[in-house]
Motif scaffolding. Structure first.
Motif, PDB file in Angstrom:
ATOM      1  N   LYS A 114      10.694   6.153   3.161  1.00  0.00           N
ATOM      2  CA  LYS A 114       9.845   7.215   2.623  1.00  0.00           C
ATOM      3  C   LYS A 114       8.586   6.621   1.962  1.00  0.00           C
ATOM      4  CE  LYS A 114      10.385  11.288  -0.239  1.00  0.00           C
ATOM      5  NZ  LYS A 114      10.651  11.030  -1.659  1.00  0.00           N
ATOM      6  N   VAL A 115       8.828   5.648   1.122  1.00  0.00           N
ATOM      7  CA  VAL A 115       7.726   5.068   0.359  1.00  0.00           C
ATOM      8  C   VAL A 115       6.719   4.364   1.286  1.00  0.00           C
ATOM      9  CG1 VAL A 115       8.667   2.790  -0.252  1.00  0.00           C
ATOM     10  CG2 VAL A 115       7.306   3.996  -1.891  1.00  0.00           C
ATOM     11  N   LYS A 116       7.220   3.833   2.393  1.00  0.00           N
ATOM     12  CA  LYS A 116       6.348   3.139   3.356  1.00  0.00           C
ATOM     13  C   LYS A 116       5.275   4.082   3.876  1.00  0.00           C
ATOM     14  CE  LYS A 116       7.210   0.763   7.103  1.00  0.00           C
ATOM     15  NZ  LYS A 116       7.863   0.378   8.355  1.00  0.00           N
ATOM     16  N   PHE A 117       5.729   5.310   4.141  1.00  0.00           N
ATOM     17  CA  PHE A 117       4.826   6.313   4.675  1.00  0.00           C
ATOM     18  C   PHE A 117       3.843   6.767   3.597  1.00  0.00           C
ATOM     19  CE2 PHE A 117       3.951  10.827   5.615  1.00  0.00           C
ATOM     20  CZ  PHE A 117       3.288  10.641   6.811  1.00  0.00           C
ATOM     21  N   GLU A 118       4.388   7.053   2.405  1.00  0.00           N
ATOM     22  CA  GLU A 118       3.523   7.543   1.321  1.00  0.00           C
ATOM     23  C   GLU A 118       2.482   6.504   0.919  1.00  0.00           C
ATOM     24  OE1 GLU A 118       6.993  10.265  -0.744  1.00  0.00           O
ATOM     25  OE2 GLU A 118       6.283   8.466  -1.796  1.00  0.00           O
ATOM     26  N   LYS A 119       2.918   5.257   0.848  1.00  0.00           N
ATOM     27  CA  LYS A 119       2.040   4.214   0.317  1.00  0.00           C
ATOM     28  C   LYS A 119       1.325   3.436   1.413  1.00  0.00           C
ATOM     29  CE  LYS A 119       3.366   4.033  -4.210  1.00  0.00           C
ATOM     30  NZ  LYS A 119       2.524   3.899  -5.372  1.00  0.00           N
ATOM     31  N   LYS A 120       1.594   3.778   2.642  1.00  0.00           N
ATOM     32  CA  LYS A 120       0.978   3.093   3.796  1.00  0.00           C
ATOM     33  C   LYS A 120       1.206   1.581   3.741  1.00  0.00           C
ATOM     34  CE  LYS A 120      -2.711   6.356   4.828  1.00  0.00           C
ATOM     35  NZ  LYS A 120      -2.390   7.375   3.806  1.00  0.00           N
ATOM     36  N   VAL A 121       2.438   1.204   3.401  1.00  0.00           N
ATOM     37  CA  VAL A 121       2.731  -0.229   3.347  1.00  0.00           C
ATOM     38  C   VAL A 121       3.491  -0.644   4.612  1.00  0.00           C
ATOM     39  CG1 VAL A 121       4.768   0.208   1.898  1.00  0.00           C
ATOM     40  CG2 VAL A 121       3.812  -2.037   1.911  1.00  0.00           C
ATOM     41  N   LYS A 122       3.175  -1.838   5.098  1.00  0.00           N
ATOM     42  CA  LYS A 122       3.850  -2.331   6.305  1.00  0.00           C
ATOM     43  C   LYS A 122       4.834  -3.447   5.920  1.00  0.00           C
ATOM     44  CE  LYS A 122       1.091  -0.502   9.730  1.00  0.00           C
ATOM     45  NZ  LYS A 122      -0.293  -0.274   9.440  1.00  0.00           N
ATOM     46  N   VAL A 123       5.895  -3.570   6.703  1.00  0.00           N
ATOM     47  CA  VAL A 123       6.917  -4.570   6.387  1.00  0.00           C
ATOM     48  C   VAL A 123       6.977  -5.639   7.474  1.00  0.00           C
ATOM     49  CG1 VAL A 123       9.378  -4.965   5.980  1.00  0.00           C
ATOM     50  CG2 VAL A 123       8.334  -2.841   5.238  1.00  0.00           C
ATOM     51  N   ALA A 168      -6.329  -8.183   1.773  1.00  0.00           N
ATOM     52  CA  ALA A 168      -5.061  -7.463   1.726  1.00  0.00           C
ATOM     53  C   ALA A 168      -4.190  -8.066   0.636  1.00  0.00           C
ATOM     54  CB  ALA A 168      -4.348  -7.553   3.063  1.00  0.00           C
ATOM     55  N   LYS A 169      -3.320  -7.200   0.099  1.00  0.00           N
ATOM     56  CA  LYS A 169      -2.380  -7.662  -0.928  1.00  0.00           C
ATOM     57  C   LYS A 169      -0.998  -7.728  -0.296  1.00  0.00           C
ATOM     58  CE  LYS A 169      -2.543  -6.099  -5.453  1.00  0.00           C
ATOM     59  NZ  LYS A 169      -2.143  -5.184  -6.557  1.00  0.00           N
ATOM     60  N   ILE A 170      -0.360  -8.876  -0.445  1.00  0.00           N
ATOM     61  CA  ILE A 170       0.938  -9.083   0.184  1.00  0.00           C
ATOM     62  C   ILE A 170       1.976  -9.444  -0.872  1.00  0.00           C
ATOM     63  CG2 ILE A 170       2.210 -10.544   1.830  1.00  0.00           C
ATOM     64  CD1 ILE A 170      -1.147 -10.717   2.687  1.00  0.00           C
ATOM     65  N   GLU A 228       2.260  -2.371  -7.632  1.00  0.00           N
ATOM     66  CA  GLU A 228       1.152  -3.183  -7.098  1.00  0.00           C
ATOM     67  C   GLU A 228       0.391  -2.551  -5.931  1.00  0.00           C
ATOM     68  OE1 GLU A 228       0.128  -5.926  -8.449  1.00  0.00           O
ATOM     69  OE2 GLU A 228       1.788  -6.401  -9.791  1.00  0.00           O
ATOM     70  N   ASN A 229       0.968  -1.517  -5.312  1.00  0.00           N
ATOM     71  CA  ASN A 229       0.346  -0.928  -4.118  1.00  0.00           C
ATOM     72  C   ASN A 229      -0.071  -1.959  -3.074  1.00  0.00           C
ATOM     73  OD1 ASN A 229       0.319   1.914  -4.362  1.00  0.00           O
ATOM     74  ND2 ASN A 229      -1.016   1.618  -6.156  1.00  0.00           N
ATOM     75  N   PRO A 230       0.870  -2.783  -2.621  1.00  0.00           N
ATOM     76  CA  PRO A 230       0.489  -3.803  -1.635  1.00  0.00           C
ATOM     77  C   PRO A 230       0.247  -3.198  -0.252  1.00  0.00           C
ATOM     78  CG  PRO A 230       2.851  -3.821  -1.949  1.00  0.00           C
ATOM     79  CD  PRO A 230       2.313  -2.786  -2.896  1.00  0.00           C
ATOM     80  N   ASP A 231      -0.426  -3.949   0.612  1.00  0.00           N
ATOM     81  CA  ASP A 231      -0.612  -3.514   2.001  1.00  0.00           C
ATOM     82  C   ASP A 231       0.589  -3.928   2.844  1.00  0.00           C
ATOM     83  OD1 ASP A 231      -3.601  -2.739   1.894  1.00  0.00           O
ATOM     84  OD2 ASP A 231      -3.465  -4.679   0.890  1.00  0.00           O
ATOM     85  N   ILE A 232       1.178  -5.065   2.455  1.00  0.00           N
ATOM     86  CA  ILE A 232       2.266  -5.644   3.254  1.00  0.00           C
ATOM     87  C   ILE A 232       3.397  -6.108   2.341  1.00  0.00           C
ATOM     88  CG2 ILE A 232       2.888  -7.553   4.835  1.00  0.00           C
ATOM     89  CD1 ILE A 232       0.673  -6.082   6.201  1.00  0.00           C
TER      90      ILE A 232
END
Ligand code: B12
Length: 211
Positions: free
Chosen positions: A165-174, A89-91, A138-142
């Motif tokens: 919005k971007v969280k949903f589009e890019k499937k990134v978690k915070v 994963a990329k963080i 970077e398209n990170p996962d987290i």
């Protein structure tokens, strides 16, 4: 263990050279890097934290202790690297705008790297724009945010709001962390997770990327 106590005492005193030597000795005695970190270096910083709070020490002493802590972290860093894990994963991680505290964030970065995760450290005083630009680039996962001040933790909410919005589009978690942060604050600002330290952060991320 006596040597761990000595490491803590010398972080507290801010004696970088002695901290370096003691950490090297502890490693040569086959004491685990994580134990040196948590029971030596962090312990020393904890004592400084209490003294700072009670006005027994002031910013210059805290800065000198920080330098000693970082000197010790540099020595243990290579020893923290275990075998690469099967987790990929990329963080992206940063201390939020207005906040200059970076020791805890650096520990989290070190622990994640030691597990084989790819970590991009945006540093301190990171604005929401910088987080957003990094997500797009970077398209990170987290995304990980750190805050040590009660006055800057509210900025985390601003970041999660602009990221909705971007969280949903890019499937990134915070995920969030730092001394004043709690699970209930994470829930309140709709972050996907909170961890109280580096080891929990590793587990949290492993769970989040499985989902
Ligand atoms: C070192 C320190 C400083 C150093 C920072 C040096 C540096 N390069 O980081 C200096 C001297 C610069 C500093 C400045 C200030 N500080 Co200061 N500082 C501290 C101190 C003593 C230790 C922090 C630390 O490094 N702890 C050790 C690390 C290992 O712990 P940690 O940061 O909590 O990190 C762990 C977890 O929280 C978690 N974690 C952290 N980040 C993340 C992120 C993610 C994603 C996850 C999952 C987990 C996670 O994992 C980490 C590893 O286990 C704390 C006291 C304390 N008890 O926290 C005060 C403290 C944070 N500071 C404080 C204050 C008031 C200030 C100043 C405003 C002082 C002033 N009057 O100028 C300034 C603010 C500067 C700014 N704009 O940021 C207060 C905050 C009070 C509050 N309620 O907001 C504290 C609590 C001291 C106190 N009790 O009064 N400080």
């Amino acid at each position: 263990m006596k040597i761990l106590k000595e490491i803590a005492n010398n972080v507290e005193k801010g004696d970088s050279a002695t901290v370096k030597e003691l950490v090297k000795t502890a490693l040569s005695q086959k004491i685990e890097a994580e134990e040196i970190l948590n029971s030596g270096l962090v312990k020393g910083m904890d004592v400084i934290g209490v003294k700072f709070k009670n006005n027994e020490v002031f910013i210059p002493e805290v800065l000198i202790a920080t330098r000693a802590m970082k000197a010790g972290m540099d020595i243990i860093e290579p020893s923290l690297t275990h075998e690469k894990s099967k987790y990929k994963a990329k963080i992206v991680i940063g201390t939020v705008k207005g906040d200059l505290h970076d020791i805890g964030k650096k520990i989290v970065c070190m622990m994640l790297e030691s597990e084989g995760f790819e970590v991009i450290d945006l540093g301190i005083d990171v604005s929401k724009d910088k987080f957003l630009k990094c997500i797009n680039r970077e398209n990170p996962d987290i995304i990980g945010m750190s805050a040590l001040l009660t006055t800057t933790m509210s900025y985390m909410r601003e970041v999660t709001e602009v990221m909705e919005k971007v969280k949903f589009e890019k499937k990134v978690k915070v995920i969030i962390g730092g001394a004043p942060i709690t699970q209930s604050f994470a829930d309140e600002i709709k972050a996907d997770g909170y961890a109280p330290d580096g080891a929990y952060a590793v587990d949290l991320i492993k769970n989040l990327i499985k989902k």
